[in-house]
Design an enzyme around this catalytic site. Structure first.
Site, PDB file in Angstrom:
ATOM      1  N   ASP A  89      33.298  47.120  20.246  1.00  0.00           N
ATOM      2  CA  ASP A  89      32.460  45.935  20.360  1.00  0.00           C
ATOM      3  C   ASP A  89      31.062  46.427  20.729  1.00  0.00           C
ATOM      4  OD1 ASP A  89      31.605  43.236  20.898  1.00  0.00           O
ATOM      5  OD2 ASP A  89      31.919  43.650  23.026  1.00  0.00           O
ATOM      6  N   ASP A  91      28.006  44.073  22.111  1.00  0.00           N
ATOM      7  CA  ASP A  91      27.411  43.407  23.273  1.00  0.00           C
ATOM      8  C   ASP A  91      28.303  43.527  24.502  1.00  0.00           C
ATOM      9  OD1 ASP A  91      25.326  42.648  21.663  1.00  0.00           O
ATOM     10  OD2 ASP A  91      26.141  40.666  21.254  1.00  0.00           O
TER      11      ASP A  91
END
Length: 295
Positions: A89, A91
């Site tokens: 991922d 963020d």
């Protein structure tokens, strides 16, 4: 113009050591065609933003919930050490910030958008609804995006560059899978030596005058279950034996499905989402833990 865009994208495949200081300055002749495809820093005649590599420890997450998965068992360690693909991922994982929250704050809608982000990451609302709602609150234009990226470049999480470098030395393929936007992720991928074809993310769309025109709803990551779909597609395309997903949110946890990730590692060095952490195969608060486990 399409040829220029393709040429710019292909340049991202250069090894990570070539991008230690800054991205190469590039000029374009038009803002009206295919703006959403251009890596940020390559939109318009702007100096490329320099990424900020955090030198201090990431903000420590709260640990109010009892967890018993901070020490990996033998099976988890074996999968981690033998992974031939790792998906990250972006963020609050690869980067310290939630990109859309930061952009919204810059555009004057930070609080309202951050509330939607918390709901989306906690899994309480469908991701596509939260994405559309957040963007409708501030509708960023090309000029706002340009200004934001020059003034507030992405901040890289402590240890992530070293971890990805170690994985690459082991010939482990690395992917970025994000509900954020390619325009904000491309320079991060360049810095980390991750080719553009290994990025699965959303695209902001703009009109001929640079006005906000929505987002590309054909991207799998634009809707709930999208990260799981992306991981499943990656695995099917390349036949990986062991694939690991690393992230902080409910959409990352979803990737651990049949045909998807074999292992979900919850990274809580920025945000601890208790409902997600409790279901993870391994909960870590520092990327150094993952680096050490590879040695």
């Amino acid at each position: 113009m399409e040829g220029l865009i393709n040429a710019l994208s292909n340049s991202a495949c250069v090894r990570r050591s070539s991008f230690r200081s800054s991205l190469p300055p590039v000029s374009t002749s038009s803002l009206s065609d295919g703006l959403h495809k251009l890596p940020i820093g390559m939109i318009g005649k702007l100096k490329a933003p320099k990424l900020i590599a955090a030198s201090a420890q990431a903000p420590h997450a709260a640990t109010s919930a009892h967890v018993d998965n901070t020490v990996p068992n033998k099976e988890v360690l074996e999968k981690w050490r033998n992974a031939d693909a790792v998906c990250f991922d972006v963020d609050s994982t690869v980067c310290l910030d939630e990109g859309i929250d930061e952009l919204a704050e810059f555009c004057g809608a930070g609080k309202a958008v951050a509330e939607w982000t918390a709901r989306a990451m906690g899994g309480s609302v469908p991701f596509e609804d939260a994405l559309a709602a957040r963007l409708s609150l501030f509708k960023p234009s090309v000029s706002q995006l340009q200004d934001f990226l020059q003034r507030k470049p992405p901040k890289i999480s402590p240890g992530i560059e070293q971890l990805i470098g170690k994985l690459q030395l082991k010939d482990t393929n690395v992917y970025l899978i994000s509900g954020g936007f390619r325009q904000m992720i491309n320079p991060v991928a360049l810095q980390l030596g991750i080719p553009p074809e290994n990025i699965f993310a959303n695209k902001l769309l703009f009109g001929s005058s640079g006005e906000f025109a929505g987002f590309d709803k054909n991207e799998p990551t634009s809707r709930s279950g999208g990260k799981a779909t992306a991981v499943q597609n990656i695995r099917k395309a390349y036949g990986y034996q062991t694939l690991v997903m690393i992230g902080d949110g409910a959409t990352d946890l979803e990737a651990r499905k049949p045909g998807g990730a074999d292992l979900f590692i919850c990274y809580a060095g920025v945000q601890l989402r208790e409902a997600v952490a409790a279901k993870a195969d391994w909960l870590v608060f520092s990327f150094q833990e993952l680096i050490n486990a590879l040695e």
